[in-house]
Design a protein around this motif. Structure first.
Motif, PDB file in Angstrom:
ATOM      1  N   LEU A  97       6.130  -0.586 -14.712  1.00  0.00           N
ATOM      2  CA  LEU A  97       6.435   0.806 -15.031  1.00  0.00           C
ATOM      3  C   LEU A  97       7.927   1.065 -15.140  1.00  0.00           C
ATOM      4  O   LEU A  97       8.401   1.698 -16.083  1.00  0.00           O
ATOM      5  CB  LEU A  97       5.833   1.679 -13.933  1.00  0.00           C
ATOM      6  CG  LEU A  97       5.844   3.157 -14.182  1.00  0.00           C
ATOM      7  CD1 LEU A  97       4.681   3.511 -15.073  1.00  0.00           C
ATOM      8  CD2 LEU A  97       5.714   3.901 -12.872  1.00  0.00           C
ATOM      9  N   VAL A  98       8.686   0.559 -14.189  1.00  0.00           N
ATOM     10  CA  VAL A  98      10.113   0.841 -14.127  1.00  0.00           C
ATOM     11  C   VAL A  98      10.795   0.365 -15.405  1.00  0.00           C
ATOM     12  O   VAL A  98      11.498   1.101 -16.078  1.00  0.00           O
ATOM     13  CB  VAL A  98      10.744   0.156 -12.909  1.00  0.00           C
ATOM     14  CG1 VAL A  98      12.253   0.328 -12.924  1.00  0.00           C
ATOM     15  CG2 VAL A  98      10.163   0.733 -11.635  1.00  0.00           C
ATOM     16  N   ARG A  99      10.551  -0.899 -15.725  1.00  0.00           N
ATOM     17  CA  ARG A  99      11.124  -1.474 -16.930  1.00  0.00           C
ATOM     18  C   ARG A  99      10.746  -0.719 -18.174  1.00  0.00           C
ATOM     19  O   ARG A  99      11.572  -0.408 -19.011  1.00  0.00           O
ATOM     20  CB  ARG A  99      10.536  -2.865 -17.066  1.00  0.00           C
ATOM     21  CG  ARG A  99      11.493  -3.928 -17.034  1.00  0.00           C
ATOM     22  CD  ARG A  99      10.666  -5.134 -17.214  1.00  0.00           C
ATOM     23  NE  ARG A  99      10.879  -5.542 -18.561  1.00  0.00           N
ATOM     24  CZ  ARG A  99      11.100  -6.825 -18.848  1.00  0.00           C
ATOM     25  NH1 ARG A  99      11.086  -7.707 -17.899  1.00  0.00           N
ATOM     26  NH2 ARG A  99      11.321  -7.164 -20.062  1.00  0.00           N
ATOM     27  N   GLY A 100       9.449  -0.434 -18.277  1.00  0.00           N
ATOM     28  CA  GLY A 100       8.935   0.190 -19.482  1.00  0.00           C
ATOM     29  C   GLY A 100       9.508   1.573 -19.697  1.00  0.00           C
ATOM     30  O   GLY A 100       9.925   1.915 -20.794  1.00  0.00           O
ATOM     31  N   LEU A 101       9.557   2.357 -18.630  1.00  0.00           N
ATOM     32  CA  LEU A 101       9.948   3.746 -18.807  1.00  0.00           C
ATOM     33  C   LEU A 101      11.449   3.955 -18.806  1.00  0.00           C
ATOM     34  O   LEU A 101      11.923   5.025 -19.146  1.00  0.00           O
ATOM     35  CB  LEU A 101       9.299   4.621 -17.733  1.00  0.00           C
ATOM     36  CG  LEU A 101       7.833   4.916 -17.994  1.00  0.00           C
ATOM     37  CD1 LEU A 101       7.280   5.787 -16.900  1.00  0.00           C
ATOM     38  CD2 LEU A 101       7.644   5.599 -19.335  1.00  0.00           C
TER      39      LEU A 101
ATOM     40  N   TRP B 122      -2.193   1.652 -10.920  1.00  0.00           N
ATOM     41  CA  TRP B 122      -1.844   0.800  -9.771  1.00  0.00           C
ATOM     42  C   TRP B 122      -1.542  -0.621 -10.227  1.00  0.00           C
ATOM     43  O   TRP B 122      -0.662  -1.277  -9.699  1.00  0.00           O
ATOM     44  CB  TRP B 122      -2.984   0.801  -8.751  1.00  0.00           C
ATOM     45  CG  TRP B 122      -3.059   2.082  -7.980  1.00  0.00           C
ATOM     46  CD1 TRP B 122      -2.071   3.006  -7.842  1.00  0.00           C
ATOM     47  CD2 TRP B 122      -4.182   2.589  -7.251  1.00  0.00           C
ATOM     48  NE1 TRP B 122      -2.508   4.059  -7.074  1.00  0.00           N
ATOM     49  CE2 TRP B 122      -3.787   3.827  -6.691  1.00  0.00           C
ATOM     50  CE3 TRP B 122      -5.478   2.119  -7.010  1.00  0.00           C
ATOM     51  CZ2 TRP B 122      -4.647   4.597  -5.905  1.00  0.00           C
ATOM     52  CZ3 TRP B 122      -6.322   2.889  -6.224  1.00  0.00           C
ATOM     53  CH2 TRP B 122      -5.917   4.113  -5.682  1.00  0.00           C
ATOM     54  N   PHE B 123      -2.283  -1.075 -11.251  1.00  0.00           N
ATOM     55  CA  PHE B 123      -2.028  -2.426 -11.746  1.00  0.00           C
ATOM     56  C   PHE B 123      -0.717  -2.506 -12.514  1.00  0.00           C
ATOM     57  O   PHE B 123      -0.108  -3.564 -12.587  1.00  0.00           O
ATOM     58  CB  PHE B 123      -3.183  -2.892 -12.647  1.00  0.00           C
ATOM     59  CG  PHE B 123      -4.414  -3.241 -11.886  1.00  0.00           C
ATOM     60  CD1 PHE B 123      -4.422  -4.361 -11.060  1.00  0.00           C
ATOM     61  CD2 PHE B 123      -5.555  -2.463 -11.966  1.00  0.00           C
ATOM     62  CE1 PHE B 123      -5.556  -4.683 -10.334  1.00  0.00           C
ATOM     63  CE2 PHE B 123      -6.691  -2.784 -11.241  1.00  0.00           C
ATOM     64  CZ  PHE B 123      -6.691  -3.892 -10.424  1.00  0.00           C
TER      65      PHE B 123
ATOM     66  N   PRO C 128       0.813  -1.223   0.000  1.00  0.00           N
ATOM     67  CA  PRO C 128       0.000   0.000   0.000  1.00  0.00           C
ATOM     68  C   PRO C 128       0.844   1.270   0.000  1.00  0.00           C
ATOM     69  O   PRO C 128       0.498   2.241  -0.686  1.00  0.00           O
ATOM     70  CB  PRO C 128      -0.794  -0.097   1.312  1.00  0.00           C
ATOM     71  CG  PRO C 128      -0.774  -1.521   1.686  1.00  0.00           C
ATOM     72  CD  PRO C 128       0.444  -2.147   1.076  1.00  0.00           C
ATOM     73  N   VAL C 129       1.964   1.273   0.711  1.00  0.00           N
ATOM     74  CA  VAL C 129       2.817   2.464   0.731  1.00  0.00           C
ATOM     75  C   VAL C 129       3.325   2.766  -0.671  1.00  0.00           C
ATOM     76  O   VAL C 129       3.293   3.903  -1.139  1.00  0.00           O
ATOM     77  CB  VAL C 129       3.994   2.282   1.722  1.00  0.00           C
ATOM     78  CG1 VAL C 129       5.088   3.314   1.469  1.00  0.00           C
ATOM     79  CG2 VAL C 129       3.502   2.392   3.153  1.00  0.00           C
ATOM     80  N   ARG C 130       3.773   1.729  -1.368  1.00  0.00           N
ATOM     81  CA  ARG C 130       4.225   1.902  -2.749  1.00  0.00           C
ATOM     82  C   ARG C 130       3.135   2.502  -3.615  1.00  0.00           C
ATOM     83  O   ARG C 130       3.380   3.391  -4.429  1.00  0.00           O
ATOM     84  CB  ARG C 130       4.594   0.537  -3.337  1.00  0.00           C
ATOM     85  CG  ARG C 130       6.037   0.173  -3.251  1.00  0.00           C
ATOM     86  CD  ARG C 130       6.213  -1.211  -3.800  1.00  0.00           C
ATOM     87  NE  ARG C 130       6.170  -1.183  -5.260  1.00  0.00           N
ATOM     88  CZ  ARG C 130       7.188  -1.585  -6.011  1.00  0.00           C
ATOM     89  NH1 ARG C 130       8.290  -2.019  -5.461  1.00  0.00           N
ATOM     90  NH2 ARG C 130       7.106  -1.538  -7.311  1.00  0.00           N
ATOM     91  N   ILE C 131       1.919   1.990  -3.446  1.00  0.00           N
ATOM     92  CA  ILE C 131       0.800   2.463  -4.272  1.00  0.00           C
ATOM     93  C   ILE C 131       0.499   3.937  -3.998  1.00  0.00           C
ATOM     94  O   ILE C 131       0.275   4.713  -4.919  1.00  0.00           O
ATOM     95  CB  ILE C 131      -0.435   1.561  -4.038  1.00  0.00           C
ATOM     96  CG1 ILE C 131      -0.231   0.271  -4.817  1.00  0.00           C
ATOM     97  CG2 ILE C 131      -1.715   2.261  -4.449  1.00  0.00           C
ATOM     98  CD1 ILE C 131      -1.422  -0.624  -4.876  1.00  0.00           C
ATOM     99  N   LEU C 132       0.543   4.329  -2.711  1.00  0.00           N
ATOM    100  CA  LEU C 132       0.291   5.735  -2.380  1.00  0.00           C
ATOM    101  C   LEU C 132       1.382   6.614  -2.989  1.00  0.00           C
ATOM    102  O   LEU C 132       1.108   7.675  -3.553  1.00  0.00           O
ATOM    103  CB  LEU C 132       0.257   5.931  -0.856  1.00  0.00           C
ATOM    104  CG  LEU C 132      -0.932   5.333  -0.110  1.00  0.00           C
ATOM    105  CD1 LEU C 132      -0.818   5.625   1.373  1.00  0.00           C
ATOM    106  CD2 LEU C 132      -2.244   5.887  -0.637  1.00  0.00           C
ATOM    107  N   VAL C 133       2.638   6.174  -2.882  1.00  0.00           N
ATOM    108  CA  VAL C 133       3.754   6.997  -3.344  1.00  0.00           C
ATOM    109  C   VAL C 133       3.754   7.146  -4.866  1.00  0.00           C
ATOM    110  O   VAL C 133       4.056   8.202  -5.397  1.00  0.00           O
ATOM    111  CB  VAL C 133       5.098   6.413  -2.854  1.00  0.00           C
ATOM    112  CG1 VAL C 133       6.276   7.099  -3.514  1.00  0.00           C
ATOM    113  CG2 VAL C 133       5.208   6.551  -1.344  1.00  0.00           C
TER     114      VAL C 133
END
Lengths: 289, 276
Positions: free
Chosen positions: B266-270, B260-261, A103-108
């Motif tokens: 994201l990291v790899r792609g960008l 979120w999904f 959840p922390v990752r998602i918020l950030v």
């Protein structure tokens, strides 16, 4: 395994992309170069003709250009500094064993997905507004006089907004790099009595250097083009206090309808972006082998 | 590099991480809260957090009076249209480069990426003039094509890095067993390529949805997507914070959830595969 047949099939599969991208690059670039040497005002199309280098000198020697260049640099460097430093700190924090890392990752990460006009307008109205914004309320609570952020410190305010948008990107990439760090190396250093700061500067930071380079370069490419945030917050003002290079070109082209000068500005922007691009390509190209 | 720590230490770290995360998330949370407030409450001093009459009135107003529907539809058409069109062109190219690795593949990939370095402001003038010439200004087709071309290098790169990870040995094994090229592609490669294709699609829809240089400069009303819709709130009239918030939430919520999904990819792609 590549036979002659599969090679020609491959060429056929690749060519649509290559042709499209070539046209997408060459046609506009050719036109910009052409127009940058033409006298062409949309409001006064009869006075057309060759302009020599006058569009370039108009653009580069106009009083707005120097300011726009400085503003662009401040915006890019300010956002880079904020996002990289805060990104490292936040990545270090999230990487610790904590409850609810998901959840922390998602918020950030969330601000990264908000479209620029939304971010900019939310910050402009609900935070920076001197009378109704939350920062205004905070100032009132602290007994300080109201402060018009976007009026008195337009560039710093825009840097804040853009840094908020890009901090998630920096954090996420630095966190990914951090998670691939070998824990045993750190433990060995700890047992040998290396204090935390030394462990950070001699082990963690060097390990992250590649990720930091990538963050800096990719963000620079995007930051050089920042536009929507400026359009909806300050429109480049007050005066030209927050006019950046892309915004200046936009003003010349679509507000002054001076195609020639805008095209010359476009070439200047292309050259600047290419200087950054060369470094980025080197960093990414290394990974291909 | 997670290591064992004492429970007390873990509690402190957890609290710190959550506080930082909530500060970063706060502007989004505040926008969501404000969207449910009556206008006077939205600008109340001191600010009201949760204790107000929650209502969907702002959403209703924005949908009915501001014509939200058309902007939303334009966003959907442009974001998905440009991405799908880009995928159709990119999949064969990425496929060929990943499996028929020639001596010039690397140069070609780098060249494709370099087209991405062209600053949009630099080519605003010609694209605008071409659009005017073909009477395409403010059309969905123009925006779809421009955003497709803008994202094509990213799409090819992402697909390429995913395809590269499909083991070639499997292909040879299938060939030994007598699989035809068609069987090879449909039964062996496609199932392995689907996850990569899906995350490429997702990330590029997000990028296209939020693109706000071309969408703001090349549209007026007919093809205007949500970026333009929101930018329309920049010159306010009267009380509007709650309506702005409702409009904002409707503009970002679908993509935030998609995001979120996609955050793992994201990291790899960008970073074009440079950070894994």
């Amino acid at each position: 395994m590549a036979t002659q047949a599969s090679r020609s099939a491959a060429r056929l599969m690749i060519s649509p992309s290559v042709i499209l991208l070539f046209l997408w690059m060459a046609v506009p670039l050719g036109m910009v170069i052409y127009y940058s040497f033409r006298r062409y005002r949309l409001l006064n199309p009869d006075r057309a003709g060759w302009a020599g280098w006058s569009n370039y000198s108009n653009f580069v020697f106009s009083p707005d250009f120097g300011g726009a260049l400085v503003n662009t640099l401040i915006l890019v460097l300010g956002v880079l500094l904020l996002t990289v430093i805060l990104g490292i700190l936040i990545a270090l924090l999230i990487d610790q064993p904590i409850w609810g890392q998901g959840p922390v990752r998602i918020l950030v990460i969330s601000p990264f997905f908000i479209m620029p006009p939304v971010s900019a307008l939310v910050w402009k109205n609900m935070f920076f507004n001197p009378s109704n914004g939350l920062f205004g309320e905070l100032f009132k609570y602290l007994g300080m006089p109201p402060y018009d952020f976007l009026g008195q410190a337009p560039l710093a305010s825009i840097v804040t907004i853009v840094a908020w948008e890009w901090l998630p990107f920096a954090t996420l990439i630095l966190l990914t790099a951090l998670q691939s760090l070998d824990g045993e190396q750190l433990e060995a250093a700890e047992m040998d009595g290396a204090p935390p700061l030394k462990r950070f500067f001699y082990i963690v930071l060097p390990h992250m250097s590649r990720a930091i380079t990538v963050v800096v370069l990719i963000q620079t490419i995007f930051l050089l083009g920042i536009f929507g945030e400026i359009l909806v917050t300050t429109s480049g003002g007050p005066g030209t206090a927050s006019t950046t290079l892309p915004f200046l070109i936009f003003k010349k082209a679509l507000l002054d309808f001076d195609v020639g000068t805008a095209a010359a500005g476009g070439i200047v922007a292309v050259i600047l972006a290419n200087i950054v691009a060369i470094f980025l390509m080197k960093a990414i190209g290394k990974n291909l082998d | 590099m997670a290591r064992a720590v004492t429970p007390a230490r873990k509690t402190v770290n957890t609290a710190a991480a959550w506080i930082v995360a909530l500060i970063i998330f706060f502007p989004i949370l505040w926008t969501i809260l404000t969207s449910f407030k009556p206008e006077p409450v939205a600008v109340a001093s001191p600010p009201v957090f949760l204790n107000f009459d929650w209502s969907f009135d702002n959403y209703r107003t924005v949908i009915q009076q501001r014509g939200y529907g058309q902007f939303f539809w334009n966003s959907v058409v442009i974001a998905f249209g440009s991405t799908i069109l880009g995928m159709i062109i990119a999949i064969p190219a990425a496929w060929a480069m990943a499996f028929v690795h020639g001596p010039r593949t690397k140069d070609l990939l780098m060249w494709m990426l370099s087209t991405k370095m062209m600053p949009a402001a630099g080519v605003l003038v010609p694209i605008y003039l071409i659009a005017v010439y073909f009477k395409m200004l403010d059309t969905q087709i123009l925006l779809t094509v421009v955003l497709m071309l803008m994202n094509l290098p990213i799409i090819i790169w992402m697909l390429y890095t995913y395809f590269r990870e499909i083991p070639v040995d499997i292909l040879e094994a299938a060939r030994m067993d007598g699989a035809t090229l068609f069987n090879e592609i449909v039964y062996v490669l496609t199932p392995m390529a689907v996850p990569g294709i899906a995350s490429t699609l997702l990330l590029n829809v997000i990028l296209a949805w939020n693109e706000s240089f071309w969408t703001l400069n090349l549209t007026a009303f007919n093809a205007a997507p949500l970026t333009k819709f929101i930018a329309g709130f920049s010159s306010p009239q009267g009380l509007f914070y709650a309506k702005l918030s409702a409009a904002s939430v409707m503009a970002f919520l679908p993509i935030l959830i998609l995001g979120w999904f996609s955050q793992k990819q994201l990291v790899r792609g960008l970073t074009f595969g440079a950070v894994k």
